[in-house]
Write a protein that holds these residues in place. Structure first.
Motif, short mmCIF file in Angstrom:
data_model
loop_
_atom_site.label_atom_id
_atom_site.label_comp_id
_atom_site.label_asym_id
_atom_site.label_seq_id
_atom_site.Cartn_x
_atom_site.Cartn_y
_atom_site.Cartn_z
N ILE A 12 0.82 -1.21 0.00
CA ILE A 12 0.00 0.00 0.00
C ILE A 12 0.86 1.26 0.00
O ILE A 12 0.60 2.21 -0.75
CB ILE A 12 -0.95 -0.01 1.22
N LEU A 13 1.89 1.30 0.83
CA LEU A 13 2.67 2.53 1.00
C LEU A 13 3.77 2.72 -0.04
O LEU A 13 4.07 3.86 -0.41
CB LEU A 13 3.28 2.57 2.40
N LEU A 93 9.38 7.05 4.36
CA LEU A 93 8.80 6.02 5.22
C LEU A 93 9.38 6.05 6.62
O LEU A 93 8.70 5.71 7.59
CB LEU A 93 8.99 4.63 4.60
N CYS A 94 10.64 6.44 6.77
CA CYS A 94 11.28 6.47 8.08
C CYS A 94 10.81 7.63 8.95
O CYS A 94 11.16 7.69 10.13
CB CYS A 94 12.80 6.52 7.93
N ILE A 95 10.01 8.52 8.40
CA ILE A 95 9.49 9.64 9.20
C ILE A 95 8.56 9.14 10.30
O ILE A 95 8.55 9.68 11.40
CB ILE A 95 8.79 10.67 8.29
N THR A 96 7.80 8.09 10.01
CA THR A 96 6.89 7.55 11.01
C THR A 96 7.50 6.29 11.64
O THR A 96 8.32 5.61 11.03
CB THR A 96 5.54 7.16 10.38
N ILE A 97 7.08 6.00 12.85
CA ILE A 97 7.59 4.81 13.55
C ILE A 97 7.17 3.54 12.83
O ILE A 97 7.97 2.61 12.68
CB ILE A 97 7.12 4.81 15.02
N ILE A 100 9.35 2.72 9.67
CA ILE A 100 10.80 2.48 9.76
C ILE A 100 11.21 1.12 9.17
O ILE A 100 12.16 1.08 8.38
CB ILE A 100 11.30 2.65 11.21
N PRO A 101 10.54 0.00 9.47
CA PRO A 101 10.95 -1.26 8.84
C PRO A 101 10.80 -1.22 7.32
O PRO A 101 11.61 -1.81 6.59
CB PRO A 101 10.01 -2.30 9.43
N LEU A 102 9.80 -0.48 6.84
CA LEU A 102 9.60 -0.36 5.40
C LEU A 102 10.69 0.51 4.77
O LEU A 102 11.16 0.22 3.67
CB LEU A 102 8.21 0.21 5.11
#
Length: 124
Positions: A12-13, A93-97, A100-102
């Motif tokens: 999705i992201l 993607l790393c902006i949100t917790i 981070i894995p994504l």
């Protein structure tokens, strides 16, 4: 189970957009006839970029100098664009917790986006 959840969120992201980028690169490479091997590699990586968790990229033992030369040509033609796409998507993607894995998975896709020839995708 965790891989499936991560793959769905990834799809999705980021996955669908990265898949589109790799497929477009593959189509361009196949239209140019001479670059069909790069198009096939692009389609293979597109499949991986769509559903990456639970799989990994490994080097083929049989790859040699031709793969290296092909990868240099790939970087010049489209590899740098795809690598920058992975970098930008990973940072966003790393902006949100939750992302981070994504984002980390996106950063792991940068080397294969720069050198797809001589690689194969296997289950982890």
């Amino acid at each position: 189970m965790l891989n499936t959840i991560l793959n769905i969120v990834w799809l999705i992201l980021a996955g669908i957009w990265l898949w589109i980028g790799y497929v477009l690169a593959g189509i361009v490479m196949c239209v140019l006839i001479v670059t069909i091997p790069w198009g096939i590699a692009s389609f293979r990586i597109a499949n991986y970029a769509l559903w990456p968790f639970g799989r990994q990229v490994v080097s083929k033992r049989t790859s040699g100098a031709w793969s290296f030369i092909g990868n240099v040509i790939w970087v010049i033609l489209v590899g740098w664009v795809l690598a920058l796409t992975h970098l930008a998507t990973g940072v966003l993607l790393c902006i949100t917790i939750i992302g981070i894995p994504l984002g980390i998975a996106n950063f792991k896709l940068i080397p294969v986006s720069l050198a797809p020839l001589g690689k194969e995708i296997v289950d982890a």
